[in-house]
Design a protein around this motif. Structure first.
Motif, mmCIF file in Angstrom:
data_model
loop_
_atom_site.group_PDB
_atom_site.id
_atom_site.type_symbol
_atom_site.label_atom_id
_atom_site.label_comp_id
_atom_site.label_asym_id
_atom_site.label_seq_id
_atom_site.Cartn_x
_atom_site.Cartn_y
_atom_site.Cartn_z
ATOM 1 N N LYS A 10 0.826 -1.189 0.000
ATOM 2 C CA LYS A 10 0.000 0.000 0.000
ATOM 3 C C LYS A 10 0.872 1.255 0.000
ATOM 4 C CE LYS A 10 -3.774 -2.261 2.537
ATOM 5 N NZ LYS A 10 -4.630 -2.232 3.738
ATOM 6 N N GLY A 11 0.278 2.276 -0.494
ATOM 7 C CA GLY A 11 0.981 3.558 -0.473
ATOM 8 C C GLY A 11 1.331 4.032 -1.855
ATOM 9 N N GLY A 12 2.003 3.166 -2.654
ATOM 10 C CA GLY A 12 2.314 3.504 -4.021
ATOM 11 C C GLY A 12 3.026 4.839 -4.163
ATOM 12 N N ILE A 13 2.595 5.583 -5.192
ATOM 13 C CA ILE A 13 3.223 6.854 -5.502
ATOM 14 C C ILE A 13 3.028 7.854 -4.363
ATOM 15 C CG2 ILE A 13 3.273 8.771 -7.131
ATOM 16 C CD1 ILE A 13 4.420 6.192 -8.213
ATOM 17 N N ALA A 14 1.853 7.776 -3.696
ATOM 18 C CA ALA A 14 1.609 8.691 -2.571
ATOM 19 C C ALA A 14 2.659 8.496 -1.486
ATOM 20 C CB ALA A 14 0.207 8.473 -2.007
ATOM 21 N N GLN A 15 3.025 7.244 -1.221
ATOM 22 C CA GLN A 15 4.063 6.964 -0.236
ATOM 23 C C GLN A 15 5.404 7.513 -0.694
ATOM 24 O OE1 GLN A 15 3.985 5.682 2.876
ATOM 25 N NE2 GLN A 15 6.181 6.166 2.920
ATOM 26 N N ALA A 16 5.642 7.439 -1.997
ATOM 27 C CA ALA A 16 6.894 7.974 -2.526
ATOM 28 C C ALA A 16 6.995 9.466 -2.264
ATOM 29 C CB ALA A 16 6.978 7.696 -4.027
ATOM 30 N N PHE A 17 5.890 10.187 -2.438
ATOM 31 C CA PHE A 17 5.957 11.630 -2.221
ATOM 32 C C PHE A 17 6.011 11.969 -0.728
ATOM 33 C CE2 PHE A 17 4.765 11.652 -6.649
ATOM 34 C CZ PHE A 17 5.499 12.720 -7.131
ATOM 35 N N ARG A 18 5.500 11.080 0.118
ATOM 36 C CA ARG A 18 5.721 11.277 1.554
ATOM 37 C C ARG A 18 7.200 11.092 1.881
ATOM 38 N NH1 ARG A 18 0.517 8.840 1.976
ATOM 39 N NH2 ARG A 18 1.374 6.737 2.115
ATOM 40 N N THR A 19 7.820 10.143 1.184
ATOM 41 C CA THR A 19 9.262 9.953 1.353
ATOM 42 C C THR A 19 10.026 11.189 0.893
ATOM 43 O OG1 THR A 19 9.009 7.566 1.002
ATOM 44 C CG2 THR A 19 11.232 8.479 0.769
ATOM 45 N N TYR A 20 9.588 11.784 -0.221
ATOM 46 C CA TYR A 20 10.211 13.029 -0.670
ATOM 47 C C TYR A 20 10.130 14.101 0.412
ATOM 48 C CZ TYR A 20 10.592 11.541 -5.573
ATOM 49 O OH TYR A 20 10.940 10.909 -6.736
ATOM 50 N N GLY A 21 8.953 14.194 1.052
ATOM 51 C CA GLY A 21 8.796 15.185 2.108
ATOM 52 C C GLY A 21 9.769 14.957 3.244
ATOM 53 N N SER A 22 9.948 13.679 3.610
ATOM 54 C CA SER A 22 10.891 13.350 4.679
ATOM 55 C C SER A 22 12.322 13.695 4.279
ATOM 56 C CB SER A 22 10.784 11.858 5.003
ATOM 57 O OG SER A 22 11.749 11.479 5.961
ATOM 58 N N LEU A 23 12.684 13.386 3.040
ATOM 59 C CA LEU A 23 14.039 13.690 2.570
ATOM 60 C C LEU A 23 14.285 15.188 2.496
ATOM 61 C CD1 LEU A 23 14.301 11.023 -0.271
ATOM 62 C CD2 LEU A 23 15.624 11.039 1.843
#
Length: 395
Positions: free
Chosen positions: A192-205
Motif C-alpha cells: 500500500k501507499g504507491g506513488i503517494a508513499q513515494a511523495f511522503r518519502t520526498y517530504g521526509s528527505l
C-alpha cells in the motif's frame, strides 16, 4: 565474486553513459546547427538546457517507479522513448522542434541516469559502493572521451543530423543490455501507499538537512561542469578559432581528469574518511576556480590557460561528486530509488538553471562561463562548511 563485480560495473557504466552520449556527441555540432537553422548559438544551447530540465523533472517519477515495480521495467520504457526521440531530433525542421525532441530525449534518458545509482545501493554500501561507482564511472568515461570525437567526425563527413541516428542506436543498445544482461536487484513492492508513499518519502528527505546539503554540494559541483558543457564549444571553436576536432580533444582531456581522479576516490575514502576527502577536494576546487576567475576578469584571454586550470579543477570533481552521492544515499536503504531520484532532480535542476544563465549571458568571451563555474564552486564550498557539522556517517 570479483568477476560479478566487474560485470556489474560494466553494465551500469554502459547504461549511465547513454544519456551523456546524447549530451557530449552533439556539442561540436553547435555552430553547424546554428548555421543551418539561421539562429544565434544561444538558441542551440537551449536544446541542451531542455534536455537537462527534462532529466531533472522526470527523475522524481522514475525513482519511485523503480522502488515499486523493480529496476528493469522503468528502464525499458525510458530507453525506448530515448531512441524514438533521438530519431525525432534528426528530422527536426527548426530549432524549436529540436528543443522539444531534446526534452523528450531527456525524459527517456533519465531512467538510465537515476536507476543505476539505486542499483549500486541495492548491491553495496559504504566503501564498496564507492568502489563500484568509481569503476562504473571508468566505463562511463568512454562517453566524454569518444562522444565529442565521434560527433566532430560525423559532422565533418555528414550532416549533424546523422549524430542523432547514432545516438538512437546507442539507446537501442542500452535496451538490449537491460533485456539480456542486467539482473533485477529490487523486488517489486506492491504494498500500500504507491506513488503517494513515494511523495511522503520526498517530504521526509526534504526535511533531512544532511541529505540536502550533500545533494547540493554535489549538485553545484556538477553544475560547474554543466556550465562548461554549455559554453565551451562556442568559446573554443568560435572565440579561440579551434577546429571541432581540437575542441573534442580538449573536452575529452577535461573529462579524463574528472573520471581519472574518481578511480582513487574509494581508496582515499577508506583511508581518510569520505567527509575529509570532500572538504579537501572542495577547498582545492574553489581555490583553482578563484584563480581562473581572477585571471579572466583581469583580461587574460588564452585558450591554454583556460584549458589548463579547468583540467586541474575538474580533477577535483572526481573526488567530490561520487563521495557526496555515497554519503547522501548511505542511510536511505529501501527508498534508495526515491532518494536517488530526488538527488538527481535537485542536481540536474540546478544544472539546467546554470546552463540557462550561461546561454543568456554569453557575450562572445569566456567570462560568462568562468563566472558561472566560480559561483558554483563558492556555493559548494559554503555548503560543505555547513553540512559537515551535521550528523556523520563515517568516523
Amino acid at each position: 565474486m570479483q568477476s560479478a563485480f566487474l560485470r556489474n560495473a560494466l553494465i551500469l557504466g554502459m547504461l549511465s553513459a547513454v544519456g551523456p552520449f546524447a549530451i557530449d556527441m552533439y556539442l561540436p555540432a553547435f555552430p553547424a546547427i546554428a548555421r543551418e537553422y539561421q539562429v544565434d548559438v544561444s538558441g542551440v544551447q537551449m536544446s541542451l538546457m531542455s534536455f537537462f530540465l527534462a532529466v531533472a523533472l522526470c527523475q522524481s517519477v522514475y525513482g519511485p517507479l523503480s522502488d515499486r515495480f523493480g529496476r528493469k521495467p522503468p528502464l525499458y520504457a525510458g530507453l525506448g522513448l530515448f531512441a524514438l526521440a533521438s530519431i525525432g531530433c534528426s528530422f527536426a525542421p527548426n530549432v524549436e522542434t529540436l528543443i522539444a525532441f531534446r526534452f523528450l530525449q531527456g525524459v527517456g534518458s533519465c531512467a538510465a541516469m537515476v536507476i543505476p545509482r539505486a542499483i549500486i545501493r541495492d548491491l553495496h554500501t559504504g566503501h564498496e559502493a564507492a568502489r563500484l561507482m568509481a569503476t562504473s564511472m571508468l566505463v562511463f568515461s568512454v562517453s566524454p572521451i569518444l562522444a565529442p570525437l565521434a560527433g566532430s567526425a560525423l559532422t565533418a563527413f555528414f550532416s549533424w543530423r546523422v549524430i542523432f541516428w547514432a545516438i538512437a542506436l546507442i539507446g537501442l543498445g542500452g535496451l538490449a543490455v537491460v533485456l539480456f544482461l542486467l539482473p533485477e536487484t529490487h523486488k517489486p513492492d506492491q504494498g500500500k501507499g504507491g506513488i503517494a508513499q513515494a511523495f511522503r518519502t520526498y517530504g521526509s528527505l526534504l526535511r533531512d538537512r544532511r541529505f540536502l546539503g550533500l545533494t547540493f554540494i554535489g549538485g553545484f559541483s556538477q553544475a560547474s561542469f554543466f556550465a562548461y558543457l554549455a559554453g565551451s564549444s562556442v568559446i573554443f571553436i568560435q572565440h579561440f578559432g579551434m577546429t571541432p576536432s581540437a575542441y573534442s580533444m580538449i573536452f575529452a582531456s577535461n573529462a579524463i581528469a574528472f573520471i581519472g581522479s574518481a578511480q582513487f576516490n574509494s581508496t582515499l575514502m577508506r583511508r581518510f574518511g569520505a567527509e575529509r576527502v570532500v572538504r579537501i577536494a572542495i577547498s582545492c576546487f574553489a581555490s583553482l576556480v578563484t584563480l581562473l576567475f581572477v585571471l579572466t576578469v583581469s583580461g587574460v584571454d588564452n585558450a591554454f590557460v583556460l584549458w589548463g586550470l579547468l583540467f586541474v579543477s575538474f580533477g577535483c570533481l572526481g573526488f567530490i561528486i561520487p563521495s557526496t552521492a555515497v554519503l547522501a544515499l548511505e542511510e536511505q536503504g529501501a527508498v534508495a530509488g526515491t532518494a536517488s531520484a530526488l538527488m538527481g532532480t535537485l542536481q540536474l535542476g540546478t544544472g539546467a538553471v546554470i546552463i540557462a544563465l550561461v546561454s543568456a549571458l554569453y557575450d562572445g568571451t569566456s567570462i560568462s562561463m568562468v563566472s558561472a563555474i566560480f559561483f558554483c564552486a563558492l556555493v559548494a564550498l559554503a555548503l560543505s562548511f555547513r553540512t559537515m557539522k551535521l550528523r556523520r556517517v563515517y568516523p
